[in-house]
Design a protein around this motif. Structure first.
Motif, PDB file in Angstrom:
ATOM      1  N   VAL A 204      78.463  62.952  74.571  1.00  0.00           N
ATOM      2  CA  VAL A 204      78.846  64.784  74.324  1.00  0.00           C
ATOM      3  C   VAL A 204      79.538  65.124  75.717  1.00  0.00           C
ATOM      4  O   VAL A 204      81.007  65.160  75.980  1.00  0.00           O
ATOM      5  N   SER A 205      78.416  65.097  76.615  1.00  0.00           N
ATOM      6  CA  SER A 205      79.017  66.087  77.841  1.00  0.00           C
ATOM      7  C   SER A 205      79.834  64.770  78.477  1.00  0.00           C
ATOM      8  O   SER A 205      80.711  65.390  79.272  1.00  0.00           O
ATOM      9  N   SER A 206      79.936  63.273  77.854  1.00  0.00           N
ATOM     10  CA  SER A 206      81.061  62.746  79.041  1.00  0.00           C
ATOM     11  C   SER A 206      81.947  62.791  78.608  1.00  0.00           C
ATOM     12  O   SER A 206      83.265  62.824  79.557  1.00  0.00           O
ATOM     13  N   HIS A 207      82.633  63.613  77.605  1.00  0.00           N
ATOM     14  CA  HIS A 207      83.734  64.099  77.405  1.00  0.00           C
ATOM     15  C   HIS A 207      84.460  65.308  77.464  1.00  0.00           C
ATOM     16  O   HIS A 207      85.456  65.573  77.446  1.00  0.00           O
ATOM     17  N   CYS A 208      83.634  65.898  78.575  1.00  0.00           N
ATOM     18  CA  CYS A 208      84.152  67.057  78.845  1.00  0.00           C
ATOM     19  C   CYS A 208      84.433  67.002  80.578  1.00  0.00           C
ATOM     20  O   CYS A 208      84.107  66.180  80.741  1.00  0.00           O
ATOM     21  N   GLN A 209      85.371  68.425  81.110  1.00  0.00           N
ATOM     22  CA  GLN A 209      85.903  68.088  82.186  1.00  0.00           C
ATOM     23  C   GLN A 209      84.833  68.735  82.753  1.00  0.00           C
ATOM     24  O   GLN A 209      84.718  67.940  84.279  1.00  0.00           O
ATOM     25  N   HIS A 210      83.981  69.613  83.144  1.00  0.00           N
ATOM     26  CA  HIS A 210      83.271  69.997  84.101  1.00  0.00           C
ATOM     27  C   HIS A 210      81.750  70.147  83.442  1.00  0.00           C
ATOM     28  O   HIS A 210      81.627  70.317  81.718  1.00  0.00           O
ATOM     29  N   ILE A 211      79.936  69.427  84.110  1.00  0.00           N
ATOM     30  CA  ILE A 211      79.299  69.616  83.315  1.00  0.00           C
ATOM     31  C   ILE A 211      78.401  70.666  84.157  1.00  0.00           C
ATOM     32  O   ILE A 211      78.299  70.224  85.313  1.00  0.00           O
ATOM     33  N   TYR A 212      77.739  71.579  83.514  1.00  0.00           N
ATOM     34  CA  TYR A 212      76.665  72.295  84.141  1.00  0.00           C
ATOM     35  C   TYR A 212      75.650  71.477  83.253  1.00  0.00           C
ATOM     36  O   TYR A 212      75.102  71.340  82.657  1.00  0.00           O
ATOM     37  N   GLU A 213      74.041  72.160  84.375  1.00  0.00           N
ATOM     38  CA  GLU A 213      72.776  72.063  84.530  1.00  0.00           C
ATOM     39  C   GLU A 213      72.278  73.062  84.183  1.00  0.00           C
ATOM     40  O   GLU A 213      72.689  74.056  84.924  1.00  0.00           O
ATOM     41  N   LEU A 214      71.201  73.472  82.887  1.00  0.00           N
ATOM     42  CA  LEU A 214      70.267  75.457  83.122  1.00  0.00           C
ATOM     43  C   LEU A 214      69.318  75.059  83.263  1.00  0.00           C
ATOM     44  O   LEU A 214      68.895  74.305  82.365  1.00  0.00           O
ATOM     45  N   TYR A 215      69.001  75.619  84.639  1.00  0.00           N
ATOM     46  CA  TYR A 215      67.873  75.022  84.953  1.00  0.00           C
ATOM     47  C   TYR A 215      67.368  76.255  86.235  1.00  0.00           C
ATOM     48  O   TYR A 215      67.935  76.547  86.685  1.00  0.00           O
TER      49      TYR A 215
END
Length: 224
Positions: A204-215
């Motif tokens: 799913v995330s690979s379809h997005c322009q930007h990826i963030y991780e909540l950590y």
């Protein structure tokens, strides 16, 4: 800049004390962005999504929408912000079983008191765009999981929101149905809709322009 969060802190009560789940969190969203937010279960992803959607409030920080500080809105003003600008898609669809497909999709337009003729036109268009016009008069209980999610997406986008928020939108779907739903999100992004998707799924995330991780209670930029 469409949406900007700065210094956000959010806590929840745990027994006799409060525990923070988000601390000093910053986040910027530009119009037309497609963003995935990843992170371990319980790290605060859904909490953040609900803050963005104006469903829950925070103790510290500021939230700006189109350059206007909306952090101090009244409850009625928050409701107006959600009604005009935000739509949600969830893993569990949240459809009304006592209404048919057309009536489920029409509901947000009825809330904003759109004329019946325009409601009919908008609903029929989104049914056609998502290829579920055949199901217009069917009861929700007769639909497959993929059809239900298409109806949920149709209901979310029919009012043409500024931001579409999705919380694990393919979590309960099989692989083939997930692909069809992701194609819909791709099309919405290409049409200029701003998407923010909470997911644990790399496909799913690979379809997005930007990826963030909540950590560690903050958002970290992973990829673009």
């Amino acid at each position: 800049m469409l949406l900007e969060l700065s210094g956000i802190k959010k806590s929840f009560k745990n027994g006799s004390r409060y525990e923070s789940i988000l601390e000093n969190l910053d986040f910027k969203v530009f119009k037309g962005d497609s963003i995935a937010i990843k992170g371990k279960s319980g790290c605060g992803k859904s909490t953040l999504l609900n803050i963005l959607g104006g469903l829950i409030f925070f103790e510290e920080g500021e939230m700006l929408f189109n350059g206007t500080n909306i952090s101090k809105l009244t409850s009625n003003e928050w409701a107006e912000y959600r009604k005009k600008n935000i739509s949600f898609v969830t893993q569990n669809f949240n459809l009304l079983d006592d209404r048919n497909v057309f009536d489920n999709i029409a509901l947000p337009l009825q809330y904003i008191r759109m004329p019946k003729k325009e409601i009919k036109s908008r609903v029929e268009k989104v049914l056609h765009d998502l290829e579920i016009q055949h199901a217009m008069k069917r009861n929700i209980s007769t639909l497959s999981g993929g059809e239900r999610q298409r109806v949920a997406i149709a209901r979310a986008i029919v009012k043409e929101p500024s931001i579409l928020l999705a919380d694990e939108p393919t979590g309960s779907l099989d692989e083939e149905t997930e692909k069809s739903i992701l194609r819909i999100f791709d099309e919405l992004h290409h049409k200029g809709m701003t998407l923010i998707i909470v997911t644990h799924d790399d496909s799913v995330s690979s379809h997005c322009q930007h990826i963030y991780e909540l950590y560690h209670k903050k958002l970290n930029y992973v990829n673009s």
